[in-house]
Design an enzyme around this catalytic site. Structure first.
Site, PDB file in Angstrom:
ATOM      1  N   GLU A 168      -0.571  -4.826  -9.592  1.00  0.00           N
ATOM      2  CA  GLU A 168       0.000  -3.510  -9.845  1.00  0.00           C
ATOM      3  C   GLU A 168       1.461  -3.686 -10.246  1.00  0.00           C
ATOM      4  OE1 GLU A 168      -0.777  -1.455  -6.106  1.00  0.00           O
ATOM      5  OE2 GLU A 168      -1.156   0.363  -7.260  1.00  0.00           O
TER       6      GLU A 168
ATOM      7  N   LYS B 181       2.580   7.727  11.068  1.00  0.00           N
ATOM      8  CA  LYS B 181       3.783   6.949  10.768  1.00  0.00           C
ATOM      9  C   LYS B 181       3.995   6.954   9.261  1.00  0.00           C
ATOM     10  CE  LYS B 181       4.527   2.840   9.681  1.00  0.00           C
ATOM     11  NZ  LYS B 181       5.542   3.138   8.614  1.00  0.00           N
TER      12      LYS B 181
ATOM     13  N   GLU C 230      -7.050   4.012   1.280  1.00  0.00           N
ATOM     14  CA  GLU C 230      -6.681   4.288  -0.116  1.00  0.00           C
ATOM     15  C   GLU C 230      -5.707   3.193  -0.508  1.00  0.00           C
ATOM     16  OE1 GLU C 230      -8.121   6.473  -1.752  1.00  0.00           O
ATOM     17  OE2 GLU C 230      -8.690   8.117  -0.423  1.00  0.00           O
TER      18      GLU C 230
ATOM     19  N   CYS D  23      -0.447   4.886  -7.358  1.00  0.00           N
ATOM     20  CA  CYS D  23      -1.558   3.929  -7.299  1.00  0.00           C
ATOM     21  C   CYS D  23      -2.583   4.205  -8.388  1.00  0.00           C
ATOM     22  CB  CYS D  23      -2.191   3.908  -5.925  1.00  0.00           C
ATOM     23  SG  CYS D  23      -2.574   5.532  -5.327  1.00  0.00           S
TER      24      CYS D  23
HETATM   25  P1  ADP Z   1       3.832   0.033  -0.313  1.00  0.00           P
HETATM   26  O1  ADP Z   1       5.134  -0.145   0.404  1.00  0.00           O
HETATM   27  O2  ADP Z   1       3.628  -0.871  -1.454  1.00  0.00           O
HETATM   28  O3  ADP Z   1       3.467   1.463  -0.571  1.00  0.00           O
HETATM   29  P2  ADP Z   1       2.686  -0.916   2.124  1.00  0.00           P
HETATM   30  O4  ADP Z   1       1.248  -1.193   2.363  1.00  0.00           O
HETATM   31  O5  ADP Z   1       3.665  -1.991   2.345  1.00  0.00           O
HETATM   32  O6  ADP Z   1       2.684  -0.404   0.638  1.00  0.00           O
HETATM   33  O7  ADP Z   1       3.157   0.353   2.950  1.00  0.00           O
HETATM   34  C1  ADP Z   1       2.356   1.474   3.199  1.00  0.00           C
HETATM   35  C2  ADP Z   1       2.535   1.895   4.624  1.00  0.00           C
HETATM   36  O8  ADP Z   1       2.101   0.847   5.465  1.00  0.00           O
HETATM   37  C3  ADP Z   1       3.973   2.193   5.031  1.00  0.00           C
HETATM   38  O9  ADP Z   1       3.977   3.258   5.972  1.00  0.00           O
HETATM   39  C4  ADP Z   1       4.394   0.897   5.685  1.00  0.00           C
HETATM   40  O10 ADP Z   1       5.450   1.090   6.612  1.00  0.00           O
HETATM   41  C5  ADP Z   1       3.123   0.510   6.388  1.00  0.00           C
HETATM   42  N1  ADP Z   1       2.998  -0.904   6.710  1.00  0.00           N
HETATM   43  C6  ADP Z   1       3.556  -1.968   6.080  1.00  0.00           C
HETATM   44  N2  ADP Z   1       3.202  -3.116   6.677  1.00  0.00           N
HETATM   45  C7  ADP Z   1       2.392  -2.789   7.714  1.00  0.00           C
HETATM   46  C8  ADP Z   1       1.685  -3.532   8.712  1.00  0.00           C
HETATM   47  N3  ADP Z   1       1.737  -4.861   8.759  1.00  0.00           N
HETATM   48  N4  ADP Z   1       0.953  -2.841   9.610  1.00  0.00           N
HETATM   49  C9  ADP Z   1       0.890  -1.498   9.559  1.00  0.00           C
HETATM   50  N5  ADP Z   1       1.510  -0.743   8.652  1.00  0.00           N
HETATM   51  C10 ADP Z   1       2.259  -1.371   7.728  1.00  0.00           C
END
Ligand code: ADP
Length: 486
Positions: free
Chosen positions: A388, A181, A257, A291
């Site tokens: 960050e 995803k 990561e 990051c």
């Molecule tokens: P950022 O957007 O700061 O890079 P996130 O951790 O919000 O960091 O997003 C990284 C990935 O995790 C994206 O693919 C996002 O859609 C997904 N993501 C965000 N929230 C969740 C969650 N609660 N459970 C699983 N995946 C998530």
């Protein structure tokens, strides 16, 4: 504006079991170009039922894929690498449209992502077990390395191509199958990678991509489905913790990561011009949205003013604009929320005594473009020393002694990258050994490549991607004990 040479790279459906298909409930969502807020297109909005179909497909594809010889899997990965490089211009354009980074950087990302596919095509042939000395003469002990099984990958929007390539390539090399995803904001790069994987001969079900805005629900399905044996995630520490907790209930392997808060230390014996060049590369790439971006600049008192002046001069040369235009260095931030966060962090630092030397605002009201910024006299209790920034803001903090710099650098719950500049070889070893980071750049502003282990310690995560260690997380060690030998 330029359009794609190969229009078939632009997909708007899910890729499950080798088929392009709509979400079962028919939903779609818009992909927004952060540079101007226009809609790039719509893509399928997967639900949990689609995630489950993808996992079923990956499960069904596993036996055939893992039984292929390492050399056959390597050949498929090599073909995929070549196709990615041949389509670099198109992939870069798609990336810039959905993510915003300048085209030159997008091209560099495609090359960088492809380098992991090439690397793991090579490493696929170097998966070795052991023959172990037995404790008694009637036994022989061996180990086999076997694929962990179905791998679920969740990736962020800041490197929509490379973060996925860096996960899918080792998974496929090891003989695993993948459900992925990508970040909701940047699905197109992921779908284009799947088009090329299919062309390269990756069989149906070995790679599956579900695009969705319902990240939490898809993540939950990935982490709790019994067939998924490993979660590999790149993103924020908060979400990484949540996914780790969910995965722990099923005792699934995890690679995380997560966020960073990189210190960038400039000692008085540094080559200041090199340090400025490194600072620009580390801080302003992707508009500060990586990051491993330098987050806190610690500069020794003797050279503080001189370094600040030189850095200001270099920052003033950076050109800001829509990433598809030529000669742009800094694109937009990913969305309004990202800009607001940067505004808040800068306002907090200024309220605590920091001074804005250059930048410090958006290009205009409501714009997603934040000017490249230099803050000086930043107190170490400013919020941006702990969080960050994820924006083009360099924050300079003064220090006096080496021990003070190390203590300040390590005063963070994160431990991803660290940078320092000095020409003293003894200091190089002292500082490199004491910094609490997974990766240390010495007199360099860019450290990530496919040959080196990428990853963090402390709350920046666990596991390593790339390098000869990058396959470990996708393999189980099976120990064979043969007894009763005469
Ligand atoms: P950022 O957007 O700061 O890079 P996130 O951790 O919000 O960091 O997003 C990284 C990935 O995790 C994206 O693919 C996002 O859609 C997904 N993501 C965000 N929230 C969740 C969650 N609660 N459970 C699983 N995946 C998530």
């Amino acid at each position: 504006m330029r359009s794609l040479v190969d229009k078939s790279l632009r997909r708007d459906q899910l890729y499950i079991n080798g088929q392009w298909c709509d979400a079962q409930r028919g939903g779609v969502y818009p992909v927004i170009n952060p540079a101007d807020g226009t809609e790039v297109g719509k893509v399928a909005n997967a639900g949990v039922d689609d995630a489950r179909r993808a996992i079923d497909a990956a499960t069904a594809a596993l036996a055939e894929w893992q039984q292929r010889s390492a050399k056959e899997r390597s050949n498929v990965l090599h073909a995929w690498f070549s196709l990615v490089m041949e389509n670099r211009e198109d992939l870069a354009l798609l990336l810039t449209l959905e993510q915003g980074k300048p085209l030159q950087e997008a091209k560099a990302e495609i090359t960088y992502g492809a380098s992991y596919i090439e690397w793991f095509a090579e490493e696929a042939k170097r998966i070795y077990g052991d023959v172990i000395a037995p404790p008694s003469a009637d036994k022989r002990l061996l180990t086999l390395k076997q694929p962990v099984g179905v791998v679920a990958a969740i990736t962020p929007w800041n490197f929509p191509n490379a973060m996925l390539a860096r996960k899918m390539a080792p998974a496929l090399a090891a003989g695993c199958t993948v459900v992925a995803k990508p970040a909701g904001a940047t699905p197109l790069s992921a779908l284009a990678l799947a088009v090329l994987a299919e062309r390269a001969g990756v069989p149906p079900g070995v790679i599956n991509i579900v695009t969705s805005t319902d990240a939490a629900a898809i993540g939950k399905e990935f982490t709790t489905h019994p067939q998924v044996r490993k979660i590999t995630f790149t993103g924020s520490t908060a979400v990484g913790k949540e996914l780790s907790q969910q995965a722990a209930r099923g005792v699934k392997k995890v690679t995380m990561e997560l966020g960073g808060n990189a210190p960038f230390i400039v000692f008085s014996d540094a080559d200041l011009d090199a340090a400025v060049a490194g600072a620009i590369a580390s801080k302003f790439r992707n508009a500060g949205q990586t990051c491993v971006c330098a987050n806190r600049f610690y500069v020794q008192a003797e050279i503080y003013d001189q370094f600040a002046q030189k850095l200001q001069q270099a920052i003033s040369q950076l050109r800001i604009g829509n990433g598809v235009e030529p000669d742009v260095d800094i694109g937009p931030l990913i969305n309004q929320a990202a800009v607001e966060k940067v505004e808040q962090l800068v306002a907090d630092a200024v309220a605590r005594g920091a001074r804005v030397v250059i930048g410090g605002a958006r290009t205009k009201a409501h714009s997603a473009f934040y000017l490249p910024t230099l803050l000086i006299e930043v107190p170490s209790d400013a919020a941006l020393c702990e969080e960050e920034i994820f924006g083009p803001v360099a924050a300079l903090i003064k220090f006096d002694t080496e021990q003070e710099a190390i203590a300040l650098a390590n005063a963070s719950e994160y431990g991803l990258a660290g940078y320092f500049y000095t020409q003293n070889p003894s200091r190089i070893w002292r500082v490199a050994e004491q910094l609490e980071c997974g990766m240390v750049a010495i007199n360099d502003g860019v450290l990530s490549n496919e040959m080196a282990p990428f990853g963090g310690i402390k709350q920046s995560g666990m596991g390593r991607e790339g390098s000869r260690y990058g396959l470990d997380d996708y393999l189980n060690i099976k120990y064979l004990c043969q007894g009763s030998l005469e």
